[in-house]
Design an enzyme around this catalytic site. Structure first.
Site, PDB file in Angstrom:
ATOM      1  N   TYR A 144      -1.592 -10.525 -17.894  1.00  0.00           N
ATOM      2  CA  TYR A 144      -2.860 -11.223 -18.099  1.00  0.00           C
ATOM      3  C   TYR A 144      -2.916 -11.919 -19.459  1.00  0.00           C
ATOM      4  CZ  TYR A 144      -5.659  -9.493 -14.148  1.00  0.00           C
ATOM      5  OH  TYR A 144      -6.191  -9.250 -12.911  1.00  0.00           O
ATOM      6  N   LYS A 191       6.509  -0.318 -11.388  1.00  0.00           N
ATOM      7  CA  LYS A 191       7.592  -0.898 -10.583  1.00  0.00           C
ATOM      8  C   LYS A 191       8.863  -0.733 -11.423  1.00  0.00           C
ATOM      9  CE  LYS A 191       8.976  -3.222  -6.955  1.00  0.00           C
ATOM     10  NZ  LYS A 191       8.949  -2.667  -5.582  1.00  0.00           N
ATOM     11  N   ASP A 223       4.328  -0.510  -4.702  1.00  0.00           N
ATOM     12  CA  ASP A 223       4.271  -0.812  -3.265  1.00  0.00           C
ATOM     13  C   ASP A 223       3.993   0.459  -2.459  1.00  0.00           C
ATOM     14  OD1 ASP A 223       6.754   0.040  -4.145  1.00  0.00           O
ATOM     15  OD2 ASP A 223       7.943  -1.351  -2.938  1.00  0.00           O
ATOM     16  N   ASP A 247      -5.619  -4.012 -11.194  1.00  0.00           N
ATOM     17  CA  ASP A 247      -6.542  -4.978 -10.592  1.00  0.00           C
ATOM     18  C   ASP A 247      -6.407  -4.947  -9.072  1.00  0.00           C
ATOM     19  OD1 ASP A 247      -8.330  -7.216 -10.451  1.00  0.00           O
ATOM     20  OD2 ASP A 247      -6.578  -8.456 -10.009  1.00  0.00           O
ATOM     21  N   ASP A 251      -9.134  -2.975  -6.028  1.00  0.00           N
ATOM     22  CA  ASP A 251      -9.815  -3.650  -4.908  1.00  0.00           C
ATOM     23  C   ASP A 251      -9.429  -2.985  -3.587  1.00  0.00           C
ATOM     24  OD1 ASP A 251     -11.049  -5.478  -6.578  1.00  0.00           O
ATOM     25  OD2 ASP A 251     -10.610  -7.191  -5.265  1.00  0.00           O
TER      26      ASP A 251
HETATM   27  C1  IPM Z   1     -11.611  -7.537 -12.194  1.00  0.00           C
HETATM   28  C2  IPM Z   1     -11.569  -9.008 -11.877  1.00  0.00           C
HETATM   29  C3  IPM Z   1     -11.018  -9.754 -13.082  1.00  0.00           C
HETATM   30  C4  IPM Z   1      -9.597  -9.289 -13.306  1.00  0.00           C
HETATM   31  C5  IPM Z   1     -11.105 -11.278 -12.986  1.00  0.00           C
HETATM   32  C6  IPM Z   1     -12.519 -11.754 -12.809  1.00  0.00           C
HETATM   33  C7  IPM Z   1     -10.469 -11.953 -14.168  1.00  0.00           C
HETATM   34  O1  IPM Z   1     -10.846  -9.240 -10.728  1.00  0.00           O
HETATM   35  O2  IPM Z   1     -12.308  -7.150 -13.155  1.00  0.00           O
HETATM   36  O3  IPM Z   1     -10.969  -6.766 -11.496  1.00  0.00           O
HETATM   37  O4  IPM Z   1      -8.664  -9.797 -12.688  1.00  0.00           O
HETATM   38  O5  IPM Z   1      -9.405  -8.392 -14.128  1.00  0.00           O
HETATM   39 MG    MG Z   2     -10.165  -7.466  -9.746  1.00  0.00          MG
END
Ligand code: IPM
Ligand code: MG
Length: 374
Positions: A144, A191, A223, A247, A251
């Protein structure tokens, strides 16, 4: 306790969900005799539209000069910006800059199933029941933030991934300390069969682990971890991982609980802390009173915990559980619901305020002590 809270509502559904979090905090301040002062500022796509920059100087200064930050959502998904690869200004730049400037190197994302919401998950009840783990995601390093480039012909690009021992060590200690307060297990996700940075992570994490002999440490490739999250999420207690993997996995993990609208995250470093929902800005739902405010309210509970206000945080969680139990929930959790964002927020606040009528709340109260600075 006196707390000055910077509130950054942001884009899409951010303003409506963060308002419900403020209501919950206001109710807590009344019941426990605290003084919480809220100051709002712009961030994200709305900030680009109004000021030309995603994180205006004034917003950053406010965050640096308040005790804590409560963030709504920032507009990835807005077709004008983040989904457009040629956009020069992106709402997400604000989030990244804020993390860096406030030194928020650790991001904590708790994933827990609610007993009454098992049916909302796409996964089978027997797989998810009892799931309770935390993802510790490194937040200010890795791909990042390392060097990026695009050649003049615009046909070749690089994103470097860099980590130092110091960056790994500081979050690793936090993850192990969290595990000691839970079920004493850390799973490091990397990884290491391919990436040099992952091999450094493994070595450093193993070194830190000697300080925590009571905590079991194991390793998973990312993975495999992605697969294990849906096959057997109960096996996890604390997952420790780098920025990009964290990240993606968080999700994925959010799907276990049935709705991403339930999960919040805490980001902190040595001085500052920021609390926000995990979900995105969901521009399609903006202003429709259908967005689930629970994640934002959970982020307020995490804020209270961060300042040692354990009883207060417990009450907020209890109010949320009651709302779910009474089915005072938004569309994502009950397609036939007659309740919206505001009603769920009112229910939670009124529960905290111990009101007989749980559907009554005076919105005006929330604006006490609040000024809009940008
Ligand atoms: C998160 C989001 C952010 C990230 C974006 C908005 C930059 O997806 O906080 O998980 O990738 O960290
Ligand atoms: Mg995110």
């Amino acid at each position: 306790m006196n707390l000055k809270i910077a509130v950054l509502p942001g884009d899409g559904i951010g303003p409506e969900v963060v308002l419900q979090a403020k209501k919950a905090l206001y109710a807590i301040s009344v019941m426990f005799d605290h003084e919480f002062i809220f100051e709002d500022a712009l961030i994200g796509a709305v900030a680009i539209d109004k000021t030309g920059t995603a994180l205006p100087e004034q917003t950053l200064n406010l965050c640096l000069n308040t005790d804590v930050v409560l963030l709504g959502t920032v507009g990835d998904g807005d077709p004008k910006y983040d989904n457009n690869p040629d956009a020069q200004k992106r709402p997400s730049q604000a989030v990244l800059k804020l993390r860096k400037e406030l030194g928020l190197f650790a991001n904590k994302r708790p994933i827990k199933t609610y007993a009454t919401l098992m049916h909302s998950s796409p996964l089978k009840r027997e797989i998810i029941e009892g799931t309770d783990f935390i993802i510790f995601r490194e937040l200010t390093g890795g791909i990042y933030f390392s060097d990026k480039s695009l050649n003049d012909e615009k046909n070749k690009a690089t994103d470097v991934c860099e980590y130092s021992e110091e960056e790994i060590t500081r979050i690793t200690h936090l993850a192990f300390q969290a595990a000691q307060k839970r079920r004493n297990k850390v799973t490091m996700v990397d990884k290491a069969n391919v990436l040099e940075t992952s091999r450094l992570w493994r070595n450093v994490v193993q070194k830190v682990a000697y300080d925590y002999p009571d905590v079991e440490l194991n390793f998973l490739f990312v993975d495999t971890a992605a697969m294990q999250l849906v096959l057997n999420p109960r096996q996890f207690d604390v997952i420790l991982t780098e920025n990009l993997f964290g990240d993606i996995l968080s999700d994925e993990a959010s799907a276990i609980t049935g709705s991403i609208g339930l999960l919040a995250s805490a980001s902190f470093g040595t001085k500052k802390a920021l609390f926000e929902p995990i979900h995105k800005s969901f521009p399609q739902a903006k202003g429709k009173n259908i967005a689930n405010p629970i994640a934002s309210i959970v982020s307020a509970a995490m804020l209270l915990e961060h300042f040692g206000l354990t009883e207060e945080a417990k009450l907020v969680h209890e109010a949320i559980e009651k709302a779910i139990e009474y089915n005072v929930v938004t569309l994502d959790l009950n397609p036939g619901t007659s309740f919206g964002t505001n009603e769920v927020g009112e229910f939670v606040s009124n529960f905290i305020l111990n009101k007989d009528d749980l559907m009554y709340f005076n919105n005006d109260n929330v604006h006490i002590g609040q000024s809009t600075i940008v």
